[in-house]
Motif scaffolding. Structure first.
Motif, short mmCIF file in Angstrom:
data_model
loop_
_atom_site.label_atom_id
_atom_site.label_comp_id
_atom_site.label_asym_id
_atom_site.label_seq_id
_atom_site.Cartn_x
_atom_site.Cartn_y
_atom_site.Cartn_z
N PHE A 90 35.90 0.09 -49.60
CA PHE A 90 34.54 -0.13 -50.10
C PHE A 90 34.18 -1.60 -49.96
CE2 PHE A 90 37.24 -1.09 -53.67
CZ PHE A 90 36.60 -2.11 -54.36
N GLU A 91 32.88 -1.86 -49.89
CA GLU A 91 32.33 -3.22 -49.86
C GLU A 91 31.17 -3.27 -50.85
OE1 GLU A 91 31.14 -4.55 -45.89
OE2 GLU A 91 31.95 -2.65 -45.17
N ALA A 92 31.12 -4.31 -51.67
CA ALA A 92 30.02 -4.44 -52.62
C ALA A 92 29.58 -5.89 -52.71
CB ALA A 92 30.46 -3.94 -54.00
N SER A 93 28.28 -6.11 -52.80
CA SER A 93 27.76 -7.48 -52.91
C SER A 93 26.52 -7.50 -53.78
CB SER A 93 27.42 -8.05 -51.53
OG SER A 93 26.41 -7.29 -50.90
N TYR A 94 26.35 -8.63 -54.47
CA TYR A 94 25.13 -8.90 -55.24
C TYR A 94 24.68 -10.30 -54.85
CZ TYR A 94 21.91 -8.64 -59.25
OH TYR A 94 20.79 -8.58 -60.05
N LEU A 95 23.54 -10.38 -54.17
CA LEU A 95 23.08 -11.63 -53.61
C LEU A 95 21.75 -12.06 -54.23
CD1 LEU A 95 23.87 -10.89 -49.85
CD2 LEU A 95 25.33 -12.02 -51.56
N GLN A 96 21.71 -13.30 -54.70
CA GLN A 96 20.50 -13.92 -55.24
C GLN A 96 20.30 -15.28 -54.58
OE1 GLN A 96 21.23 -14.11 -59.50
NE2 GLN A 96 20.20 -12.16 -59.83
N SER A 97 19.07 -15.79 -54.62
CA SER A 97 18.81 -17.08 -53.97
C SER A 97 17.99 -18.02 -54.85
CB SER A 97 18.06 -16.86 -52.64
OG SER A 97 16.83 -16.20 -52.86
N TRP A 98 18.07 -17.86 -56.19
CA TRP A 98 17.22 -18.70 -57.03
C TRP A 98 17.70 -20.14 -57.14
CZ3 TRP A 98 19.46 -20.46 -61.59
CH2 TRP A 98 20.46 -19.69 -62.18
N LEU A 99 18.91 -20.43 -56.62
CA LEU A 99 19.32 -21.83 -56.50
C LEU A 99 18.78 -22.47 -55.22
CD1 LEU A 99 23.01 -21.76 -57.78
CD2 LEU A 99 21.03 -22.77 -58.91
N VAL A 100 18.19 -21.64 -54.36
CA VAL A 100 17.61 -22.12 -53.10
C VAL A 100 16.08 -22.07 -53.16
CG1 VAL A 100 17.51 -21.78 -50.60
CG2 VAL A 100 19.61 -21.21 -51.85
N SER A 101 15.56 -20.91 -53.58
CA SER A 101 14.12 -20.67 -53.57
C SER A 101 13.53 -20.77 -54.97
CB SER A 101 13.87 -19.26 -53.00
OG SER A 101 12.54 -18.85 -53.24
N LYS A 102 12.28 -21.18 -55.05
CA LYS A 102 11.57 -21.27 -56.33
C LYS A 102 10.75 -20.01 -56.60
CE LYS A 102 11.08 -26.33 -56.34
NZ LYS A 102 11.68 -26.60 -55.01
N ALA A 103 11.06 -18.91 -55.91
CA ALA A 103 10.27 -17.68 -56.05
C ALA A 103 10.23 -17.17 -57.48
CB ALA A 103 10.83 -16.60 -55.12
N THR A 163 20.66 -17.44 -49.47
CA THR A 163 19.33 -17.74 -48.95
C THR A 163 18.71 -16.50 -48.29
OG1 THR A 163 20.05 -19.99 -48.52
CG2 THR A 163 18.02 -19.29 -47.44
N GLY A 164 17.47 -16.19 -48.68
CA GLY A 164 16.77 -15.05 -48.10
C GLY A 164 16.93 -13.76 -48.87
N HIS A 165 17.77 -13.76 -49.92
CA HIS A 165 17.98 -12.55 -50.73
C HIS A 165 17.59 -12.85 -52.17
CE1 HIS A 165 20.28 -10.47 -47.55
NE2 HIS A 165 20.75 -11.67 -47.28
N PHE A 166 16.40 -12.40 -52.56
CA PHE A 166 15.94 -12.69 -53.93
C PHE A 166 16.82 -12.02 -54.97
CE2 PHE A 166 11.26 -13.50 -52.57
CZ PHE A 166 11.63 -14.77 -52.14
N LYS A 175 36.23 11.46 -44.42
CA LYS A 175 35.33 12.44 -43.80
C LYS A 175 33.89 11.94 -43.66
CE LYS A 175 35.97 16.02 -46.52
NZ LYS A 175 35.91 17.42 -47.00
N GLY A 176 33.58 10.80 -44.25
CA GLY A 176 32.21 10.30 -44.18
C GLY A 176 32.03 9.04 -44.99
N SER A 177 30.80 8.51 -45.00
CA SER A 177 30.52 7.26 -45.69
C SER A 177 29.12 7.30 -46.29
CB SER A 177 30.61 6.07 -44.72
OG SER A 177 31.90 5.98 -44.15
N ILE A 178 28.92 6.43 -47.29
CA ILE A 178 27.59 6.26 -47.87
C ILE A 178 27.31 4.77 -47.99
CG2 ILE A 178 27.58 8.44 -49.14
CD1 ILE A 178 28.01 5.37 -51.20
N GLU A 179 26.04 4.42 -47.97
CA GLU A 179 25.61 3.03 -48.18
C GLU A 179 24.38 3.01 -49.06
OE1 GLU A 179 23.94 -0.91 -45.79
OE2 GLU A 179 25.13 0.59 -44.71
N ILE A 180 24.41 2.17 -50.10
CA ILE A 180 23.26 1.97 -50.97
C ILE A 180 22.77 0.55 -50.80
CG2 ILE A 180 22.36 2.17 -53.32
CD1 ILE A 180 25.28 3.44 -53.85
N GLN A 181 21.47 0.39 -50.61
CA GLN A 181 20.83 -0.91 -50.59
C GLN A 181 19.78 -0.91 -51.70
OE1 GLN A 181 19.23 -1.71 -46.67
NE2 GLN A 181 20.98 -0.75 -45.67
N HIS A 182 19.86 -1.87 -52.59
CA HIS A 182 18.86 -1.94 -53.66
C HIS A 182 18.33 -3.35 -53.79
CE1 HIS A 182 16.71 -1.25 -57.36
NE2 HIS A 182 17.30 -2.30 -57.87
#
Length: 347
Positions: free
Chosen positions: A146-159, A252-255, A266-273
């Motif tokens: 499995f691979e899991a990530s949580y990406l934010q960019s508020w230290l880069v962007s002022k969004a 950077t680029g991921h709010f 037998k197979g795989s799943i991917e979630i993007q949120h």
């Protein structure tokens, strides 16, 4: 159910909005140490009673449950007080700042027979619920990786605002202000996202933490900028699957983006949120031979707020419970230990 909103900062508005929209739920009162803030909050949400302390609210007592939206370090003492007063508790994440405190809260709630839930908000993502269903059905076979990530960019962007000048962000970078960094803030979310979606809890972890230079002397006013900004973890699940989990505020680029990939025999799943959309992709059956991925349409699911109200109505606990959040907190605590010891630890 009559519910008290404890803490009336930014996230409390979400609690008030969601609970008020549930049939049979009444917002009984608001609590905050800042009189002006609780008054403004109550006016916004049509709440009659305001209190300057939890003690004052408990002395009144005309409510069934507490939505605990206080800062992380305050979750333990306030939740313990509410539980000991016989109130059901819906607590913001993380449940506590360490495993020992979280376990005390869990055991107290269970001993007293009170409904307890932690607002792990990404359980509200329908695609995650469907992904777990697919994995548990056996459609992907035995999970291997499995691979899991949580990406934010508020230290880069002022969004979302400027962390250099706004206390709502600066405290998240300072240990003495109660922050456990990206590990404690969003690590709890991605660990739950991964374990829930992959259908298995963690058994072993090894984590590296990093705090990057952000200001002269890594200090802005009263804030020491010493909490971790990024982490990278290797982990094994109880089902034997091996994987990686990582998170950063420098992406950077991921709010605000969570991703999980689960690979089975037998197979795989991917979630993007993301904050603005979610997707569930599958590669199953004959598509495995061609590497073809298909998007799965998913309907809405009950929110944590709705599940908590239902749990109180039924008088029985529903997930995500204090005990589950306590197990996640143990992984977070061990992650810090492994960074110090530079060695893997068993959960």
């Amino acid at each position: 159910m009559r519910i008290l909103i404890l803490g009336t900062g930014g996230m409390a508005n979400q609690h008030a909005k969601h609970f008020a929209a549930i049939e049979g739920v009444t917002l009984a009162g608001g609590v905050d140490v800042d009189p002006a803030r609780v008054e403004a909050f109550n006016q916004t949400h049509g709440i009659e009673r305001g209190f300057g302390s939890l003690d004052a609210a408990l002395a009144w007592g005309e409510f069934d449950a507490v939505a605990n939206v206080t800062p992380d370090s305050i979750h333990h003492p306030t939740t313990m007080a509410a539980l000991n007063a016989g109130k059901h508790v819906f607590c913001e994440k993380p449940l506590a700042t360490d495993h020992a405190k979280a376990m005390e809260m869990t055991e107290t709630a269970e001993r007293l027979g009170l409904v307890n839930m932690v607002n792990l908000t990404y359980r509200n993502v329908a695609q995650l619920q469907k992904a777990r269903e697919i994995v548990q059905s056996g459609a992907v076979g035995t999970v291997k990786h499995f691979e899991a990530s949580y990406l934010q960019s508020w230290l880069v962007s002022k969004a979302w605002g400027d962390w250099r000048t706004e206390s709502q962000w600066l405290w998240r970078l300072s240990k003495k202000h109660g922050s456990n960094g990206v590990l404690g803030d969003i690590g709890v979310h991605i660990l739950d996202f991964a374990a829930y979606g992959a259908g298995s809890d963690f058994s072993r972890v090894f984590c590296r933490l990093e705090t990057f230079d952000k200001a002269p002397g890594n200090q802005i006013g009263e804030y020491d900028l010493d909490a971790n900004d990024s982490f990278a973890m290797t982990a094994q699940l109880e089902n034997g699957a091996l994987g990686v989990v990582h998170a950063s505020r420098w992406a950077t680029g991921h709010f605000n983006e969570l991703r999980l990939r689960v690979y089975g025999e037998k197979g795989s799943i991917e979630i993007q949120h993301r904050h603005d959309w979610s997707k569930l992709l599958t590669c199953l059956g004959d598509d495995v031979e061609t590497g073809t991925w298909s998007e799965v349409e998913v309907g809405p699911v009950p929110t944590n707020y709705q599940r908590f109200a239902e749990a109180v109505r039924l008088g029985k606990n529903l997930e995500p419970s204090f005990r589950h959040a306590t197990n996640i907190q143990k992984v977070l605590d061990l992650a810090t230990v492994t960074d110090r010891d530079r060695t893997e630890h068993r959960v």
